[in-house]
Every structure is written in C-alpha cells, then in structure tokens.
Design a protein around this motif. Structure first.
Motif, PDB file in Angstrom:
ATOM      1  N   LEU A   1     -14.537   0.037 -20.766  1.00 56.28           N
ATOM      2  CA  LEU A   1     -15.343   1.405 -21.096  1.00 56.28           C
ATOM      3  C   LEU A   1     -15.303   2.190 -20.076  1.00 56.28           C
ATOM      4  O   LEU A   1     -15.018   3.498 -20.323  1.00 56.28           O
ATOM      5  N   GLU A   2     -15.361   1.753 -18.742  1.00 57.16           N
ATOM      6  CA  GLU A   2     -15.173   2.520 -17.503  1.00 57.16           C
ATOM      7  C   GLU A   2     -14.023   3.160 -17.330  1.00 57.16           C
ATOM      8  O   GLU A   2     -13.790   4.279 -16.979  1.00 57.16           O
ATOM      9  N   ASN A   3     -12.815   2.358 -17.705  1.00 58.67           N
ATOM     10  CA  ASN A   3     -11.587   2.869 -17.762  1.00 58.67           C
ATOM     11  C   ASN A   3     -11.183   3.861 -18.812  1.00 58.67           C
ATOM     12  O   ASN A   3     -10.597   4.766 -18.456  1.00 58.67           O
ATOM     13  N   LEU A   4     -11.745   3.676 -19.840  1.00 62.04           N
ATOM     14  CA  LEU A   4     -11.537   4.648 -21.073  1.00 62.04           C
ATOM     15  C   LEU A   4     -12.336   5.883 -20.569  1.00 62.04           C
ATOM     16  O   LEU A   4     -11.588   7.105 -20.803  1.00 62.04           O
ATOM     17  N   ARG A   5     -13.519   5.925 -20.018  1.00 58.82           N
ATOM     18  CA  ARG A   5     -14.243   7.214 -19.547  1.00 58.82           C
ATOM     19  C   ARG A   5     -13.337   7.727 -18.677  1.00 58.82           C
ATOM     20  O   ARG A   5     -13.162   9.139 -18.556  1.00 58.82           O
ATOM     21  N   GLU A   6     -12.886   7.144 -17.491  1.00 57.49           N
ATOM     22  CA  GLU A   6     -11.839   7.790 -16.538  1.00 57.49           C
ATOM     23  C   GLU A   6     -10.598   8.506 -17.144  1.00 57.49           C
ATOM     24  O   GLU A   6     -10.306   9.467 -16.888  1.00 57.49           O
ATOM     25  N   SER A   7     -10.252   7.758 -18.094  1.00 56.86           N
ATOM     26  CA  SER A   7      -8.788   8.297 -19.007  1.00 56.86           C
ATOM     27  C   SER A   7      -9.239   9.696 -19.789  1.00 56.86           C
ATOM     28  O   SER A   7      -8.551  10.639 -19.734  1.00 56.86           O
ATOM     29  N   LEU A   8     -10.294   9.506 -20.496  1.00 58.08           N
ATOM     30  CA  LEU A   8     -11.102  10.490 -21.023  1.00 58.08           C
ATOM     31  C   LEU A   8     -11.169  11.613 -20.025  1.00 58.08           C
ATOM     32  O   LEU A   8     -10.783  12.824 -20.426  1.00 58.08           O
ATOM     33  N   GLN A   9     -11.812  11.626 -19.146  1.00 56.68           N
ATOM     34  CA  GLN A   9     -11.998  12.636 -18.045  1.00 56.68           C
ATOM     35  C   GLN A   9     -10.657  13.351 -17.695  1.00 56.68           C
ATOM     36  O   GLN A   9     -10.513  14.519 -17.430  1.00 56.68           O
TER      37      GLN A   9
ATOM     38  N   ILE B   1      -7.960  13.374 -19.454  1.00 58.07           N
ATOM     39  CA  ILE B   1      -7.538  14.026 -20.426  1.00 58.07           C
ATOM     40  C   ILE B   1      -8.076  15.448 -20.589  1.00 58.07           C
ATOM     41  O   ILE B   1      -7.298  16.594 -20.769  1.00 58.07           O
ATOM     42  N   ILE B   2      -9.624  15.561 -20.381  1.00 53.05           N
ATOM     43  CA  ILE B   2     -10.305  16.681 -20.414  1.00 53.05           C
ATOM     44  C   ILE B   2      -9.738  17.502 -19.425  1.00 53.05           C
ATOM     45  O   ILE B   2      -9.571  18.796 -19.607  1.00 53.05           O
TER      46      ILE B   2
ATOM     47  N   VAL C   1      -1.945  11.134 -30.101  1.00 48.63           N
ATOM     48  CA  VAL C   1      -3.054  11.010 -29.236  1.00 48.63           C
ATOM     49  C   VAL C   1      -4.476  11.670 -30.004  1.00 48.63           C
ATOM     50  O   VAL C   1      -5.449  11.039 -29.954  1.00 48.63           O
ATOM     51  N   CYS C   2      -4.056  13.021 -30.597  1.00 52.22           N
ATOM     52  CA  CYS C   2      -5.249  13.680 -31.114  1.00 52.22           C
ATOM     53  C   CYS C   2      -5.636  12.815 -32.395  1.00 52.22           C
ATOM     54  O   CYS C   2      -7.083  12.857 -32.466  1.00 52.22           O
ATOM     55  N   PHE C   3      -4.980  12.260 -33.063  1.00 54.77           N
ATOM     56  CA  PHE C   3      -5.602  11.364 -34.117  1.00 54.77           C
ATOM     57  C   PHE C   3      -6.391  10.017 -33.625  1.00 54.77           C
ATOM     58  O   PHE C   3      -7.565   9.815 -33.976  1.00 54.77           O
ATOM     59  N   GLY C   4      -5.820   9.494 -32.618  1.00 54.77           N
ATOM     60  CA  GLY C   4      -6.718   8.404 -31.919  1.00 54.77           C
ATOM     61  C   GLY C   4      -8.108   8.856 -31.478  1.00 54.77           C
ATOM     62  O   GLY C   4      -8.834   8.402 -31.476  1.00 54.77           O
ATOM     63  N   LEU C   5      -8.000  10.006 -30.715  1.00 53.57           N
ATOM     64  CA  LEU C   5      -9.103  10.466 -30.166  1.00 53.57           C
ATOM     65  C   LEU C   5     -10.333  10.962 -31.134  1.00 53.57           C
ATOM     66  O   LEU C   5     -11.477  10.777 -31.124  1.00 53.57           O
ATOM     67  N   ALA C   6      -9.670  11.514 -32.293  1.00 52.22           N
ATOM     68  CA  ALA C   6     -10.591  11.883 -33.280  1.00 52.22           C
ATOM     69  C   ALA C   6     -11.095  10.908 -34.116  1.00 52.22           C
ATOM     70  O   ALA C   6     -12.486  10.729 -34.104  1.00 52.22           O
ATOM     71  N   VAL C   7     -10.470   9.792 -34.325  1.00 54.63           N
ATOM     72  CA  VAL C   7     -11.095   8.594 -34.945  1.00 54.63           C
ATOM     73  C   VAL C   7     -11.819   7.852 -34.012  1.00 54.63           C
ATOM     74  O   VAL C   7     -13.165   7.406 -34.450  1.00 54.63           O
ATOM     75  N   ALA C   8     -11.785   7.763 -32.868  1.00 57.85           N
ATOM     76  CA  ALA C   8     -12.412   7.039 -31.998  1.00 57.85           C
ATOM     77  C   ALA C   8     -13.632   7.861 -31.610  1.00 57.85           C
ATOM     78  O   ALA C   8     -14.931   7.325 -31.859  1.00 57.85           O
ATOM     79  N   ALA C   9     -13.644   9.028 -31.472  1.00 57.24           N
ATOM     80  CA  ALA C   9     -14.996   9.881 -31.349  1.00 57.24           C
ATOM     81  C   ALA C   9     -15.785   9.731 -32.530  1.00 57.24           C
ATOM     82  O   ALA C   9     -17.207   9.449 -32.460  1.00 57.24           O
TER      83      ALA C   9
END
Length: 145
Positions: free
Chosen positions: A127-135, A137-138, A12-20
C-alpha cells in the motif's frame, strides 16, 4: 508495447478508475456511522491537519474545484462538523474551521485507516508503494500541459 494498445486491460486510466471506485466503496460502510461521505472525509482530513483553512486553500489541497467543494462544506456545516466565516485578515476570503464536534470526530476517525487496511488485506508495504506510485502519477500529470 502490448499487442493491442487499445485493449481495456492495458489502459492505466481504466485501472485507476476501477481501483478508485472499488476502494472508495470500502470506505462507504465505515464512514456512514460518522455521517460522512468519502469526499467529506477528505475535507475533514485536511482540516485535522491544519485549520483554519481558506476555501481556496482547501480547494487546492484537495484538487477540487471551489464549486465542487462548496456543497461539501455546506453539508459538513449542517452536520455540525465545520463552520464557515469570513476571514478577519481578508474579508474576501472564506475560512473553514472545525467545530468542537468536528475536532472530537478525529478520535473516532483514527480507526478508519486500520479498518480499510484490514478490508483490503494487502501488506502495508504494498500500500505504501502504491501510494508513492500514485503520487508520482499525480505529479507527472500536473506537469503535462
């Protein structure tokens, strides 16, 4: 569980880092004409929502250490978008306010989200679903000791 729990593509950390990094790179040419970096843009977004804000409040809101935030604020002040001054209510607190130029920048910045969405080429719902998923995770990471 995946066959290889240590495979890079399973992290997960790799996907988040590359996406960011990839998404922030899309912002660079859009923000450059406004003389903003992506971290400075985040500060401006927070100030457009509410001002004045104390440096502590901005630090908490943006999840940035004050030592990281301070140089950003100095550069925004040098650009003429913000001003920093001691709070009249608490002399120990440093407040950050938008200047007239910083407030006026908001009208130009309103074009940024649609341009980024266009550059990504993804449906708004995704994008809205992604934002909710990221929130989520945070929030989960913040609960973890």
């Amino acid at each position: 569980m995946p066959d290889d729990v240590l495979a890079l593509e399973n992290q997960v950390c790799f996907g988040l880092a590359v996406a960011a990094r990839s998404v922030i790179a899309l912002y660079r040419p859009v923000l450059e004409p406004l003389s903003l970096t992506h971290p400075q843009y985040l500060v401006m977004l927070a100030l457009w929502e509410q001002e004045p804000r104390s440096v502590k409040n901005l630090s908490d809101t943006l999840a940035l250490e004050p030592a990281t935030l301070s140089p950003l604020l100095k550069r925004l002040e040098a650009t003429g978008y913000v001003e920093r001054r001691r709070s009249t209510a608490d002399e120990r607190a440093l407040e950050v306010r938008l200047t007239v130029r910083g407030r006026a920048l908001r009208a130009e910045a309103e074009q940024i989200p649609p341009r980024i969405i266009e550059r990504l080429g993804l449906p708004i719902a995704d994008l809205e679903n992604l934002r909710e998923s990221l929130q989520a995770i945070i929030a989960a990471a913040a609960r973890t000791p």
